[in-house]
Design a protein around this motif. Sequence first.
Motif, PDB file in Angstrom:
ATOM      1  N   GLN A  30       1.103  -1.889   0.084  1.00  0.00           N
ATOM      2  CA  GLN A  30       0.279   0.004   0.033  1.00  0.00           C
ATOM      3  C   GLN A  30       0.901   1.736   0.166  1.00  0.00           C
ATOM      4  O   GLN A  30       1.563   1.411   1.202  1.00  0.00           O
ATOM      5  N   PHE A  31       0.480   2.407  -0.898  1.00  0.00           N
ATOM      6  CA  PHE A  31       1.530   2.886  -1.654  1.00  0.00           C
ATOM      7  C   PHE A  31       0.920   4.488  -1.153  1.00  0.00           C
ATOM      8  O   PHE A  31      -0.771   4.722  -1.277  1.00  0.00           O
ATOM      9  N   VAL A  32       1.621   5.588  -0.794  1.00  0.00           N
ATOM     10  CA  VAL A  32       0.881   7.154  -1.217  1.00  0.00           C
ATOM     11  C   VAL A  32       1.799   7.474  -2.370  1.00  0.00           C
ATOM     12  O   VAL A  32       3.141   7.024  -2.463  1.00  0.00           O
ATOM     13  N   THR A  33       1.007   7.496  -4.093  1.00  0.00           N
ATOM     14  CA  THR A  33       1.105   8.264  -4.653  1.00  0.00           C
ATOM     15  C   THR A  33       1.918   9.634  -4.552  1.00  0.00           C
ATOM     16  O   THR A  33       0.789  10.308  -5.068  1.00  0.00           O
ATOM     17  N   CYS A  34       2.387  10.034  -5.335  1.00  0.00           N
ATOM     18  CA  CYS A  34       2.728  11.355  -5.249  1.00  0.00           C
ATOM     19  C   CYS A  34       3.512  11.675  -6.564  1.00  0.00           C
ATOM     20  O   CYS A  34       4.726  11.114  -7.630  1.00  0.00           O
ATOM     21  N   ARG A  35       3.490  13.042  -7.585  1.00  0.00           N
ATOM     22  CA  ARG A  35       4.425  13.334  -8.658  1.00  0.00           C
ATOM     23  C   ARG A  35       5.663  14.445  -8.100  1.00  0.00           C
ATOM     24  O   ARG A  35       5.447  15.072  -6.999  1.00  0.00           O
ATOM     25  N   GLU A  40       6.248   9.832 -11.073  1.00  0.00           N
ATOM     26  CA  GLU A  40       5.471   9.643  -9.957  1.00  0.00           C
ATOM     27  C   GLU A  40       5.553   8.622  -9.424  1.00  0.00           C
ATOM     28  O   GLU A  40       6.251   7.456  -9.782  1.00  0.00           O
ATOM     29  N   PHE A  41       6.104   8.794  -7.523  1.00  0.00           N
ATOM     30  CA  PHE A  41       6.770   7.985  -7.042  1.00  0.00           C
ATOM     31  C   PHE A  41       5.462   7.352  -6.221  1.00  0.00           C
ATOM     32  O   PHE A  41       4.769   8.308  -5.495  1.00  0.00           O
ATOM     33  N   ALA A  42       6.091   6.346  -5.417  1.00  0.00           N
ATOM     34  CA  ALA A  42       5.213   5.585  -4.298  1.00  0.00           C
ATOM     35  C   ALA A  42       6.374   6.027  -3.150  1.00  0.00           C
ATOM     36  O   ALA A  42       7.335   5.779  -2.840  1.00  0.00           O
ATOM     37  N   LEU A  43       5.783   6.422  -2.152  1.00  0.00           N
ATOM     38  CA  LEU A  43       5.768   6.072  -0.528  1.00  0.00           C
ATOM     39  C   LEU A  43       4.852   4.961   0.348  1.00  0.00           C
ATOM     40  O   LEU A  43       3.803   5.387   0.225  1.00  0.00           O
ATOM     41  N   ASP A  44       5.645   4.329   1.287  1.00  0.00           N
ATOM     42  CA  ASP A  44       5.270   3.069   2.297  1.00  0.00           C
ATOM     43  C   ASP A  44       4.015   3.839   2.917  1.00  0.00           C
ATOM     44  O   ASP A  44       4.887   4.787   3.395  1.00  0.00           O
ATOM     45  N   GLY A 111       9.257  16.283   6.468  1.00  0.00           N
ATOM     46  CA  GLY A 111       8.492  16.590   5.468  1.00  0.00           C
ATOM     47  C   GLY A 111       8.946  16.475   3.881  1.00  0.00           C
ATOM     48  O   GLY A 111      10.484  16.465   4.011  1.00  0.00           O
ATOM     49  N   LEU A 112       8.502  16.139   3.352  1.00  0.00           N
ATOM     50  CA  LEU A 112       8.736  16.077   1.851  1.00  0.00           C
ATOM     51  C   LEU A 112       7.951  16.855   1.045  1.00  0.00           C
ATOM     52  O   LEU A 112       6.499  16.768   1.254  1.00  0.00           O
ATOM     53  N   ILE A 113       8.180  17.622   0.140  1.00  0.00           N
ATOM     54  CA  ILE A 113       7.759  18.467  -0.870  1.00  0.00           C
ATOM     55  C   ILE A 113       7.146  17.729  -1.783  1.00  0.00           C
ATOM     56  O   ILE A 113       8.433  18.129  -2.265  1.00  0.00           O
ATOM     57  N   VAL A 114       6.682  17.373  -1.982  1.00  0.00           N
ATOM     58  CA  VAL A 114       6.144  17.146  -3.491  1.00  0.00           C
ATOM     59  C   VAL A 114       5.228  17.644  -4.649  1.00  0.00           C
ATOM     60  O   VAL A 114       4.724  18.517  -3.414  1.00  0.00           O
ATOM     61  N   ASP A 115       4.838  17.529  -5.846  1.00  0.00           N
ATOM     62  CA  ASP A 115       4.178  18.465  -6.450  1.00  0.00           C
ATOM     63  C   ASP A 115       2.909  18.180  -6.471  1.00  0.00           C
ATOM     64  O   ASP A 115       2.106  19.311  -6.161  1.00  0.00           O
ATOM     65  N   GLU A 116       2.572  17.001  -6.163  1.00  0.00           N
ATOM     66  CA  GLU A 116       1.267  17.100  -5.754  1.00  0.00           C
ATOM     67  C   GLU A 116       0.991  15.387  -5.059  1.00  0.00           C
ATOM     68  O   GLU A 116       1.913  14.066  -5.982  1.00  0.00           O
ATOM     69  N   ARG A 152       1.230   2.440 -16.328  1.00  0.00           N
ATOM     70  CA  ARG A 152       2.246   3.816 -15.215  1.00  0.00           C
ATOM     71  C   ARG A 152       3.009   2.271 -14.949  1.00  0.00           C
ATOM     72  O   ARG A 152       3.303   1.345 -14.076  1.00  0.00           O
ATOM     73  N   LEU A 153       4.254   2.887 -13.984  1.00  0.00           N
ATOM     74  CA  LEU A 153       5.665   2.946 -13.474  1.00  0.00           C
ATOM     75  C   LEU A 153       4.940   3.890 -12.279  1.00  0.00           C
ATOM     76  O   LEU A 153       5.525   5.087 -12.691  1.00  0.00           O
ATOM     77  N   LEU A 154       5.770   3.223 -11.244  1.00  0.00           N
ATOM     78  CA  LEU A 154       5.243   3.829 -10.092  1.00  0.00           C
ATOM     79  C   LEU A 154       6.717   3.595  -9.251  1.00  0.00           C
ATOM     80  O   LEU A 154       8.021   2.631  -9.686  1.00  0.00           O
ATOM     81  N   ILE A 155       8.021   4.812  -8.848  1.00  0.00           N
ATOM     82  CA  ILE A 155       8.937   4.685  -9.010  1.00  0.00           C
ATOM     83  C   ILE A 155       8.853   4.793  -6.731  1.00  0.00           C
ATOM     84  O   ILE A 155       8.355   5.498  -6.290  1.00  0.00           O
ATOM     85  N   VAL A 156       9.442   3.668  -6.540  1.00  0.00           N
ATOM     86  CA  VAL A 156       9.027   3.333  -5.003  1.00  0.00           C
ATOM     87  C   VAL A 156      10.422   3.663  -4.652  1.00  0.00           C
ATOM     88  O   VAL A 156      11.219   2.980  -4.602  1.00  0.00           O
ATOM     89  N   LEU A 157      10.102   4.758  -3.863  1.00  0.00           N
ATOM     90  CA  LEU A 157      11.312   4.947  -3.330  1.00  0.00           C
ATOM     91  C   LEU A 157      11.652   4.545  -1.302  1.00  0.00           C
ATOM     92  O   LEU A 157      10.662   4.091  -0.941  1.00  0.00           O
ATOM     93  N   ASP A 158      12.928   4.283  -1.388  1.00  0.00           N
ATOM     94  CA  ASP A 158      13.694   3.873   0.075  1.00  0.00           C
ATOM     95  C   ASP A 158      14.020   5.057   0.490  1.00  0.00           C
ATOM     96  O   ASP A 158      15.181   5.669   0.213  1.00  0.00           O
ATOM     97  N   LEU A 159      12.834   5.354   1.375  1.00  0.00           N
ATOM     98  CA  LEU A 159      13.295   6.375   2.763  1.00  0.00           C
ATOM     99  C   LEU A 159      14.139   6.518   3.273  1.00  0.00           C
ATOM    100  O   LEU A 159      15.048   7.743   3.673  1.00  0.00           O
ATOM    101  N   ASN A 160      14.885   5.201   3.557  1.00  0.00           N
ATOM    102  CA  ASN A 160      16.128   4.906   4.027  1.00  0.00           C
ATOM    103  C   ASN A 160      17.381   5.942   3.784  1.00  0.00           C
ATOM    104  O   ASN A 160      17.955   5.712   4.307  1.00  0.00           O
TER     105      ASN A 160
END
Length: 178
Positions: A30-35, A40-44, A111-116, A152-160
């Motif tokens: 389950q991800f929160v997706t943002c641009r 398009e990036f995915a955050l856990d 905090g992470l600033i995202v466009d959307e 669609r391709l989602l880039i899943v970020l490694d937050l660490n």
Amino acid sequence: MIVEEKTAAPATPGAAAASREIGAGDNLCQFVTCRVGHEEFALDVLSVQEINRMVEITRVPKAPFFVEGVINLRGRIIPVLDLRRRFGLPVAERTNESRIVVILVRQRMVGLIVDEVVEVLRIPKSTVEPPPSVGSSAGAEFTQGVGRIGDRLLIVLDLNRLLLPGEQAALDAATRQR
């Protein structure tokens, strides 16, 4: 803007039958997706604490180049990273869709600033592949994997990886000065 939860449609016709069999016990991510820029990036979703509209950000001297500053979030001082800068993208004007996504990484709120912020999405773990070994797309070194949802391709970020240990120390020192 309302962020709604969706379950992704299967990427291939053969996956349609498998998708119908996915139940609560199956392996879903389950991800929160943002641009950020055109990507398009995915955050856990478990790392996301909240999503806020843009607020005034206080600059911090001697902070790493990608740190926009800090915000006061209900009495807590939270460092804010500009993902455009972090990923080496050109600076863009903030819009009504720009958000600060507050995440918990290494037991620290950031905090992470995202466009959307686009949506909350559940996809089968089998649709997330390891990151490609070549390429220089935005944020490639921070990538944990790539999720495929149809075209669609989602880039899943490694937050660490967003803050390297030396950068974390610099950020800690800069925010302690406040």
